[in-house]
Write a protein that holds these residues in place. Structure first.
Motif, PDB file in Angstrom:
ATOM      1  N   PHE A  58       0.829  -1.203   0.000  1.00  0.00           N
ATOM      2  CA  PHE A  58       0.000   0.000   0.000  1.00  0.00           C
ATOM      3  C   PHE A  58       0.866   1.257   0.000  1.00  0.00           C
ATOM      4  O   PHE A  58       0.435   2.316  -0.469  1.00  0.00           O
ATOM      5  CB  PHE A  58      -0.924   0.015   1.217  1.00  0.00           C
ATOM      6  N   PRO A 275      -7.901   0.533   3.663  1.00  0.00           N
ATOM      7  CA  PRO A 275      -7.698  -0.100   2.355  1.00  0.00           C
ATOM      8  C   PRO A 275      -8.870   0.080   1.392  1.00  0.00           C
ATOM      9  O   PRO A 275      -8.685  -0.029   0.174  1.00  0.00           O
ATOM     10  CB  PRO A 275      -7.515  -1.581   2.717  1.00  0.00           C
ATOM     11  N   TYR A 278      -8.587   2.244  -1.787  1.00  0.00           N
ATOM     12  CA  TYR A 278      -7.727   1.841  -2.907  1.00  0.00           C
ATOM     13  C   TYR A 278      -8.492   1.931  -4.231  1.00  0.00           C
ATOM     14  O   TYR A 278      -9.596   1.406  -4.383  1.00  0.00           O
ATOM     15  CB  TYR A 278      -7.254   0.405  -2.695  1.00  0.00           C
TER      16      TYR A 278
END
Length: 427
Positions: A58, A275, A278
C-alpha cells in the motif's frame, strides 16, 4: 433539378455522413471503454489482493503508479499534462482547438495506471476524454464535419459512458448536462446512433452490470430520512469539490517531483489506514452490497466516518499529484457509504426500519448529482446499475434536492470551474 430537390439532396448527404461518422465513433469509443474497464478491474483486483496480504505494498504501489505516469508524460505524450474534462471544454468552445490523437492513449494508459496502482479515483473521466478525442479525430478528417465538432465529440462521450455503466440514458444525459448544454437535431441523431452501436456491442459481448444487486420497493416512511440524506449528500459533494480545488491550487506552484512525493505519501498512509480507499473503491462497494454490515457499532461508525472524511482528500491528492481521473467514481463511493451510515443511524436511533441497500443507491445518485450538477445523469446511471427502476422516484427526488442545495451553498463544481477557466483566453 429544382432548388428544393437540391436542398433535400444536401440534407440526405449530410445525414449519411453524420450517420457513418457516428457509427465509427460509437464503435471505437465503446471498444475503448470496455477494454479499459476490464483491464482496470482485472489488474486492480490482483494488486489490491496482493496489497491486502502484504500491507507494505500500500506504501509502494502509489509511488510506482505516479512514477510510471510521469515517465509516460515525459517521454511519450509530448510532456503535456492531462487536464481532464477541461480539455473537452477548450475544444468545444474554440473553433481552432481540437483534441489530438495522442490524447486517446494518454488518457487510456494514465487512467489505467492511476487506478490499478491505488490512485483513489476512477477511469470514468479518462474514458470520457479519450472517447471525446475519438470524436474529435473523426471530426478532423473532413472539412464538412468542422461545423459539427461538438455533436461528434458528444457522440464519443455518450458512447463511453454507456459502455462503462451499461446505461444509454446516462450517456445521453451526461453528454447534454455536462458537455453540450444544447440540443439540436444533429446532436440528438449523432448521440443516438453512437449509443445504439454501443448497446449492440454490449449485447453481443454480454457485458455484466457493474453491481449485481436487486433493490426492493420503498415506503413513504423513508421520505423524511431521504430528505436528510439529500442535504448531507449536497454538503459532502461540496467538501469533495473544495478539496479537489484546494489541492490543485496548492500543488500547482511546486514541481512535478515534489507533487508526486507529497501526493504519494498522502495516498500511501491513507491506504494503510483504510484499504477501502484503494483505486475506484468499487471492490469495497461490491463487498458492502453482497455482505452488508448489519450491526452499528462504534468502531464501524468511526471507520465509516474516516472513509467519508479521507476519500475527498486522497482523491484530491491523487489528481493534484499527476493522477488521471475525476470525481465520478469518488462520488458514487461516497454516496454509498453515506447512504449506508444514514440508514443504519435512522434504524438504530429512530426505529425507522428503512432498507440500507436502498439508501446506498439513493446516496450514490445524490452525491453524484450534487458533485457534477447533473441529476438526470445520476438518476439513470444508478438505475442502470441495478437494471430496474423500482427506486426511480426517490432517486430522482433526492438527486434534485441534493443538486439544488449544493448549488445554493456553493454554485460551482469541478466541471463548471474548469468550464469557466476554458473560456478565459490565454495570454
Amino acid at each position: 433539378m429544382t432548388h428544393s430537390q437540391i436542398k433535400r439532396r444536401r440534407s440526405l448527404i449530410k445525414f449519411r455522413k453524420i450517420t457513418v461518422a457516428s457509427v465509427i465513433i460509437g464503435c471505437l469509443s465503446a471498444l475503448l471503454a470496455v477494454t479499459l474497464k476490464h483491464l482496470t478491474d482485472q489488474y486492480e483486483h490482483r494488486l489490491f489482493t496482493q496489497a491486502s496480504l502484504h500491507p507494505w505494498l500500500f506504501v509502494l504501489l502509489p509511488f510506482i503508479g505516479l512514477g510510471l505516469i510521469s515517465l509516460l508524460r515525459e517521454y511519450l505524450f509530448e510532456k503535456k499534462p492531462n487536464k481532464g474534462i477541461t480539455e473537452i471544454f477548450e475544444c468545444t468552445q474554440s473553433k481552432k482547438k481540437n483534441l489530438p490523437a495522442y490524447k486517446i492513449p494518454s488518457h487510456f494508459f494514465n487512467g489505467f495506471l492511476t487506478v490499478v496502482f491505488g490512485g483513489s479515483t476512477g477511469i470514468e473521466v479518462s474514458t470520457v476524454v479519450a472517447s471525446a478525442a475519438v470524436g474529435s479525430v473523426v471530426q478532423q478528417k473532413a472539412n464538412f464535419f468542422r461545423e459539427y465538432k461538438t455533436e461528434l465529440i458528444c457522440a464519443g462521450v455518450a458512447a463511453g459512458i454507456t459502455a462503462l455503466f451499461n446505461s444509454p440514458l446516462a450517456g445521453i444525459f451526461f453528454a447534454y448536462e455536462v458537455i453540450s448544454r444544447k440540443i439540436s437535431k444533429t446532436f440528438a441523431w449523432a448521440v443516438a446512433v453512437a449509443i445504439a452501436c454501443t448497446s449492440v456491442l454490449l449485447y453481443y459481448l454480454a457485458e455484466p452490470r457493474l453491481f449485481d444487486i436487486n433493490p426492493t420497493g420503498w415506503y413513504y416512511r423513508a421520505v423524511p430520512y431521504w430528505l436528510i440524506l439529500g442535504i448531507l449528500a449536497a454538503l459532502l459533494s461540496i467538501y469533495l469539490t473544495r478539496c479537489v480545488l484546494f489541492f490543485k491550487s496548492r500543488f500547482q506552484p511546486i514541481n512535478a517531483r515534489q507533487r508526486m512525493v507529497i501526493g504519494g505519501a498522502i495516498l500511501s498512509l491513507s491506504l494503510l489506514a483504510f484499504p477501502a480507499l484503494y483505486g475506484d473503491g468499487y471492490h469495497a462497494l461490491k463487498t458492502m452490497f453482497i455482505t452488508p454490515t448489519t450491526t452499528l457499532t462504534l468502531p464501524v461508525v468511526c471507520a465509516t466516518l474516516g472513509v467519508l472524511l479521507l476519500k475527498p482528500i486522497v482523491t484530491s491528492a491523487t489528481l493534484a499529484s499527476g493522477g488521471d481521473g475525476g470525481v465520478f467514481a469518488p462520488s458514487l463511493f461516497l454516496g454509498a457509504f453515506l447512504g449506508w451510515l444514514s440508514a443504519m443511524c435512522a434504524n438504530a436511533f429512530f426505529g425507522a426500519d428503512v432498507v440500507p441497500l436502498n439508501f446506498m443507491l439513493v446516496g450514490m445518485a445524490a452525491v453524484l448529482s450534487a458533485s457534477i450538477h447533473a441529476p438526470l445523469t445520476a438518476v439513470f446511471l444508478v438505475c442502470g446499475l441495478t437494471g430496474n427502476y423500482v427506486l426511480f422516484v426517490p432517486i430522482l427526488g433526492v438527486s434534485l434536492l441534493s443538486k439544488y442545495v449544493a448549488k445554493a451553498v456553493y454554485p460551482h463544481t469541478v466541471y463548471s470551474i474548469h468550464k469557466i477557466a476554458a473560456q478565459v483566453p490565454s495570454r
